[in-house]
Design an enzyme around this catalytic site. Structure first.
Site, PDB file in Angstrom:
ATOM      1  N   ASP A  46       0.853  -1.185   0.000  1.00 52.43           N
ATOM      2  CA  ASP A  46       0.000   0.000   0.000  1.00 52.43           C
ATOM      3  C   ASP A  46       0.892   1.238   0.000  1.00 52.43           C
ATOM      4  O   ASP A  46       1.694   1.447   0.916  1.00 52.43           O
ATOM      5  CB  ASP A  46      -0.892  -0.007   1.239  1.00 52.43           C
ATOM      6  CG  ASP A  46      -1.949   1.093   1.206  1.00 52.43           C
ATOM      7  OD1 ASP A  46      -2.156   1.675   0.129  1.00 52.43           O
ATOM      8  OD2 ASP A  46      -2.552   1.356   2.256  1.00 52.43           O
ATOM      9  N   ASP A 139      -3.177   2.330  -6.087  1.00 51.48           N
ATOM     10  CA  ASP A 139      -1.906   2.367  -5.361  1.00 51.48           C
ATOM     11  C   ASP A 139      -1.739   1.228  -4.360  1.00 51.48           C
ATOM     12  O   ASP A 139      -0.878   1.304  -3.488  1.00 51.48           O
ATOM     13  CB  ASP A 139      -1.769   3.702  -4.621  1.00 51.48           C
ATOM     14  CG  ASP A 139      -2.798   3.860  -3.512  1.00 51.48           C
ATOM     15  OD1 ASP A 139      -3.943   3.412  -3.708  1.00 51.48           O
ATOM     16  OD2 ASP A 139      -2.466   4.418  -2.456  1.00 51.48           O
ATOM     17  N   GLU A 140      -2.528   0.172  -4.479  1.00 49.97           N
ATOM     18  CA  GLU A 140      -2.369  -0.950  -3.551  1.00 49.97           C
ATOM     19  C   GLU A 140      -2.750  -2.250  -4.237  1.00 49.97           C
ATOM     20  O   GLU A 140      -3.547  -2.271  -5.177  1.00 49.97           O
ATOM     21  CB  GLU A 140      -3.191  -0.758  -2.282  1.00 49.97           C
ATOM     22  CG  GLU A 140      -4.690  -0.706  -2.516  1.00 49.97           C
ATOM     23  CD  GLU A 140      -5.492  -0.665  -1.221  1.00 49.97           C
ATOM     24  OE1 GLU A 140      -5.203  -1.478  -0.325  1.00 49.97           O
ATOM     25  OE2 GLU A 140      -6.405   0.177  -1.134  1.00 49.97           O
TER      26      GLU A 140
END
Length: 421
Positions: A46, A139-140
């Protein structure tokens, strides 16, 4: 203290060390140490305050300053850096309140194209270490590194430490890692020591890790469920674990079973690589509340075009359309409708969404309107010929011609009449 296997996040040296200890090779306090470190292969990566980190990367003069990514004074916080979070600002907070808490913050309008490009680069780096990558958001992602030891010359913990170094070096943002044997534990662990965190959770310490944590850390526990749990005297995951599964199911329905499993560290879901997005959406926050239906529809059309453009870019089609309206008191109204055939056309998205907005307009005025394409499917199924709706083919031809003009001359080169003004 019994020595355990460790990896240095700084120099990547493998050794026998202690949790939180100093690396004997580089002298940094950067050891990730755990008795089961060599056996853990399921991770959650993350990025740290992703949107804000990308903006600080591009504006290094703001590195040590509070920063908010979001709309105008009537908008909401999309993201903020950790310096800003120290003042109490959080994502989704109304901008007016955020600026009252942190008046010195620099506010930057979001640049989604830039964030998507950074996200694509990070995805490529993740896929370079394992094909088993399950994206969760821009983004993860979850990663399964089982069986990669020979390929990368070391255990998953060392490979992940190297990966976050590459992300910071090549993309310019930092990331945190949760490493465990189950997805839910990896997810919780990745947020336990941000930023630049690296937390490992094994079978031997899952109870100690989870028990003191608030129930709100469990994925899927929103504010309403959290309040219900608190009213029932369940404040921590440890409190939850003391209740039987049948009790929790009787009290909280299907979610009760999930709560009981998470409280005991049980999660057998595999990492599912290449999972496509479940929806594509766009929304806008008005400078002043809007009550007039015509004004709401005027704002809806460019949003439908944005969603359509993203569907075409991803070669996806919508099986249903959903609209979102937020009142001045922040109450959210949502309406949806399934389509008879999947579509990627802006005109069809708008034609379905507009009546939904009209039906809900009486609950206004509104500070925000949005539209989402949901139940996505492969683009090959989009907008098939329909003898009962011959205009669809004409609509598709018109939008194709408009897309060609925009690709050559820019997104504002051509628009329909309802897009003017």
């Amino acid at each position: 203290m019994t020595p355990v296997e460790s990896v240095c996040r700084h120099c990547l040296t493998r050794a026998t060390g202690y949790a939180g200890g100093v690396c004997g090779q580089c002298g940094r306090r950067a050891l990730v140490a755990h008795p089961e470190l060599g056996d853990l292969a399921l991770a959650h990566l993350d990025c740290d305050a992703f949107y804000a980190s990308v903006e600080k990367r591009d504006r290094p003069e703001l590195a040590d300053s509070p920063l908010i990514v979001g709309g105008g004074r009537r908008g909401a916080v999309m993201a903020c850096c950790y310096i800003t979070r120290m003042t109490g600002v959080r994502s989704a907070m109304p901008m007016r309140r955020a600026l009252a808490l942190c008046p010195d913050a620099t506010v930057i309008r979001p640049d989604m194209a830039k964030y998507r490009e950074a996200g694509r680069h990070i995805r490529q780096l993740m896929e370079s270490v394992t094909p088993l990558v399950e994206p969760v958001s821009i983004d993860e992602a979850y990663l399964d590194l089982s069986g990669t030891e020979a390929l990368h010359g070391g255990p998953p913990a060392q490979t992940l430490a190297r990966l976050v170094q590459r992300i910071e070096r090549e993309v310019g943002v930092t990331a945190s890692i949760g490493l465990s044997y189950a997805k839910v534990l990896a997810k919780i662990a990745s947020g336990a020591d941000k930023p630049r965190g690296f937390v490992a959770v094994g079978r031997g310490d899952v109870e100690d890790f989870l028990a003191p944590k608030p129930v709100s850390i469990i994925p899927g526990v929103g504010s309403s469920l959290e309040q219900a749990l608190l009213r029932d005297g369940i404040c921590t995951v440890g409190d939850l674990a003391r209740h039987g599964e049948s009790q929790l199911v009787a009290r909280y329905g299907a979610m009760g079973r999930r709560l009981a499993q998470v409280a005991r560290g049980l999660d057998d879901r595999p990492v599912a690589p290449g999972g496509p997005p479940k929806s594509v959406s766009a929304e806008t926050t008005f400078d002043s509340d809007v009550a007039a239906t015509d004004a709401l529809l005027a704002a809806l059309w460019p949003l439908a075009e944005r969603v359509s453009a993203r569907l075409k870019e991803q070669d996806r089609a919508a099986g249903s359309v959903r609209i979102k309206l937020k009142t001045r008191s922040f109450r959210v109204l949502s309406r949806s409708q399934r389509l008879d055939d999947p579509t990627k056309l802006a005109e069809r998205l708008y034609a379905v969404a507009a009546p939904l907005v009209e039906q809900a307009a009486g609950y206004g005025p509104f500070r925000l309107v949005g539209i989402a394409a949901a139940e996505l499917t492969d683009g090959v199924h989009a907008d098939p010929p329909n003898l009962l709706a011959p205009e669809r083919q004409r609509t598709a031809a018109v939008e194709s011609a408009m897309d060609a003009v925009r690709a050559k001359l820019g997104p504002g080169a051509i628009t329909k009449g309802r897009g003017l003004g």
